[in-house]
Write a protein that holds these residues in place. Structure first.
Motif, PDB file in Angstrom:
ATOM      1  N   GLN A  84     -20.254  20.891  32.393  1.00 23.47           N
ATOM      2  CA  GLN A  84     -19.698  21.782  33.402  1.00 23.47           C
ATOM      3  C   GLN A  84     -18.218  22.014  33.114  1.00 23.47           C
ATOM      4  O   GLN A  84     -17.449  21.074  32.980  1.00 23.47           O
ATOM      5  CB  GLN A  84     -19.865  21.180  34.794  1.00 23.47           C
ATOM      6  N   VAL A  85     -17.846  23.289  33.038  1.00 27.41           N
ATOM      7  CA  VAL A  85     -16.453  23.630  32.747  1.00 27.41           C
ATOM      8  C   VAL A  85     -15.601  23.415  33.982  1.00 27.41           C
ATOM      9  O   VAL A  85     -15.988  23.775  35.098  1.00 27.41           O
ATOM     10  CB  VAL A  85     -16.346  25.086  32.279  1.00 27.41           C
ATOM     11  N   GLN A  86     -14.451  22.824  33.773  1.00 28.70           N
ATOM     12  CA  GLN A  86     -13.485  22.639  34.854  1.00 28.70           C
ATOM     13  C   GLN A  86     -12.110  23.098  34.377  1.00 28.70           C
ATOM     14  O   GLN A  86     -11.682  22.751  33.279  1.00 28.70           O
ATOM     15  CB  GLN A  86     -13.435  21.175  35.284  1.00 28.70           C
ATOM     16  N   LEU A  87     -11.454  23.886  35.217  1.00 26.38           N
ATOM     17  CA  LEU A  87     -10.110  24.383  34.921  1.00 26.38           C
ATOM     18  C   LEU A  87      -9.194  23.976  36.064  1.00 26.38           C
ATOM     19  O   LEU A  87      -9.492  24.272  37.225  1.00 26.38           O
ATOM     20  CB  LEU A  87     -10.113  25.906  34.769  1.00 26.38           C
ATOM     21  N   VAL A  88      -8.091  23.326  35.729  1.00 27.61           N
ATOM     22  CA  VAL A  88      -7.177  22.851  36.759  1.00 27.61           C
ATOM     23  C   VAL A  88      -5.769  23.348  36.440  1.00 27.61           C
ATOM     24  O   VAL A  88      -5.195  22.984  35.408  1.00 27.61           O
ATOM     25  CB  VAL A  88      -7.183  21.313  36.840  1.00 27.61           C
ATOM     26  N   GLU A  89      -5.241  24.185  37.343  1.00 26.26           N
ATOM     27  CA  GLU A  89      -3.891  24.725  37.158  1.00 26.26           C
ATOM     28  C   GLU A  89      -2.863  23.836  37.839  1.00 26.26           C
ATOM     29  O   GLU A  89      -3.166  23.156  38.830  1.00 26.26           O
ATOM     30  CB  GLU A  89      -3.770  26.139  37.743  1.00 26.26           C
ATOM     31  N   SER A  90      -1.654  23.907  37.334  1.00 27.49           N
ATOM     32  CA  SER A  90      -0.530  23.200  37.950  1.00 27.49           C
ATOM     33  C   SER A  90       0.755  23.930  37.592  1.00 27.49           C
ATOM     34  O   SER A  90       0.761  24.789  36.692  1.00 27.49           O
ATOM     35  CB  SER A  90      -0.474  21.747  37.485  1.00 27.49           C
ATOM     36  N   GLY A  91       1.825  23.596  38.314  1.00 22.67           N
ATOM     37  CA  GLY A  91       3.134  24.116  37.947  1.00 22.67           C
ATOM     38  C   GLY A  91       3.666  25.228  38.826  1.00 22.67           C
ATOM     39  O   GLY A  91       4.795  25.687  38.618  1.00 22.67           O
ATOM     40  N   LYS A 134     -13.641  32.782  28.897  1.00 19.68           N
ATOM     41  CA  LYS A 134     -14.867  33.526  28.607  1.00 19.68           C
ATOM     42  C   LYS A 134     -15.139  33.426  27.122  1.00 19.68           C
ATOM     43  O   LYS A 134     -14.230  33.221  26.327  1.00 19.68           O
ATOM     44  CB  LYS A 134     -14.712  34.994  29.015  1.00 19.68           C
ATOM     45  N   PRO A 135     -16.364  33.612  26.743  1.00 18.74           N
ATOM     46  CA  PRO A 135     -16.667  33.676  25.310  1.00 18.74           C
ATOM     47  C   PRO A 135     -15.866  34.798  24.657  1.00 18.74           C
ATOM     48  O   PRO A 135     -15.779  35.907  25.212  1.00 18.74           O
ATOM     49  CB  PRO A 135     -18.168  33.961  25.273  1.00 18.74           C
ATOM     50  N   TYR A 156     -15.239  36.953  32.813  1.00 14.10           N
ATOM     51  CA  TYR A 156     -14.932  35.529  32.733  1.00 14.10           C
ATOM     52  C   TYR A 156     -15.900  34.705  33.563  1.00 14.10           C
ATOM     53  O   TYR A 156     -16.191  35.042  34.711  1.00 14.10           O
ATOM     54  CB  TYR A 156     -13.492  35.278  33.184  1.00 14.10           C
ATOM     55  N   ASP A 157     -16.368  33.618  32.969  1.00 16.50           N
ATOM     56  CA  ASP A 157     -17.348  32.758  33.621  1.00 16.50           C
ATOM     57  C   ASP A 157     -16.710  31.755  34.574  1.00 16.50           C
ATOM     58  O   ASP A 157     -17.259  31.466  35.643  1.00 16.50           O
ATOM     59  CB  ASP A 157     -18.109  31.940  32.573  1.00 16.50           C
ATOM     60  N   ASP A 158     -15.634  31.197  34.158  1.00 13.44           N
ATOM     61  CA  ASP A 158     -15.081  30.048  34.876  1.00 13.44           C
ATOM     62  C   ASP A 158     -13.619  30.277  35.223  1.00 13.44           C
ATOM     63  O   ASP A 158     -12.864  30.809  34.414  1.00 13.44           O
ATOM     64  CB  ASP A 158     -15.228  28.780  34.013  1.00 13.44           C
ATOM     65  N   TRP A 159     -13.271  29.811  36.423  1.00 11.20           N
ATOM     66  CA  TRP A 159     -11.945  30.008  36.975  1.00 11.20           C
ATOM     67  C   TRP A 159     -11.408  28.708  37.552  1.00 11.20           C
ATOM     68  O   TRP A 159     -12.162  27.875  38.051  1.00 11.20           O
ATOM     69  CB  TRP A 159     -11.992  31.053  38.096  1.00 11.20           C
TER      70      TRP A 159
END
Length: 125
Positions: free
Chosen positions: A1-8, A99-100, A112-115
């Motif tokens: 499972q793709v996970q994206l975590v933003e910061s800053g 995205k691919p 895009y698949d994951d955000w």
């Protein structure tokens, strides 16, 4: 499972700088486009910047060209957005997405698949 975590994200004065970071996990991203989008209150989500794949090209929205720089570290699976000379119109929630590489246009958020969950950037005058 793709996970994206933003910061800053945060609050900065006009003309200031911020650096956003996105940590990606869950797969190999070397053949994925990694990008940043943003959404301001009452406006549609818009493309900001993209790095198309490992060793690939970078692209920017006209509104940020020359002020923002996207950095990709494939060893760490991170994509950063260095934002300089910030303006009030840069105020938005910023999202990273993947995205691919071969699927559709890097500018289209629907490709895009994951955000990530988003990080708020507020530029005060």
């Amino acid at each position: 499972q793709v996970q994206l975590v933003e910061s800053g994200g945060g609050l900065v004065q006009t003309g200031g700088s911020l650096r956003l970071s996105c940590a990606a996990s869950g797969r190999t991203f070397s053949t994925y486009t990694m990008a940043w989008f943003r959404q301001a209150p009452g406006k549609e989500r818009e493309f900001v910047a993209a790095n198309t794949r490992s060793g690939g090209s970078t692209y920017y929205a006209d509104s940020v060209k020359g002020r923002f720089t996207i950095f990709r570290d494939n060893a760490k699976n991170t994509v950063d957005l260095q934002m300089n000379s910030l303006k009030s119109e840069d105020t938005a929630v910023y999202y990273c997405a993947v995205k691919p590489y071969l699927r559709g246009s890097y500018r289209q958020g629907t490709m895009y698949d994951d955000w990530g969950q988003g990080t708020q950037v507020t530029v005060s005058s």
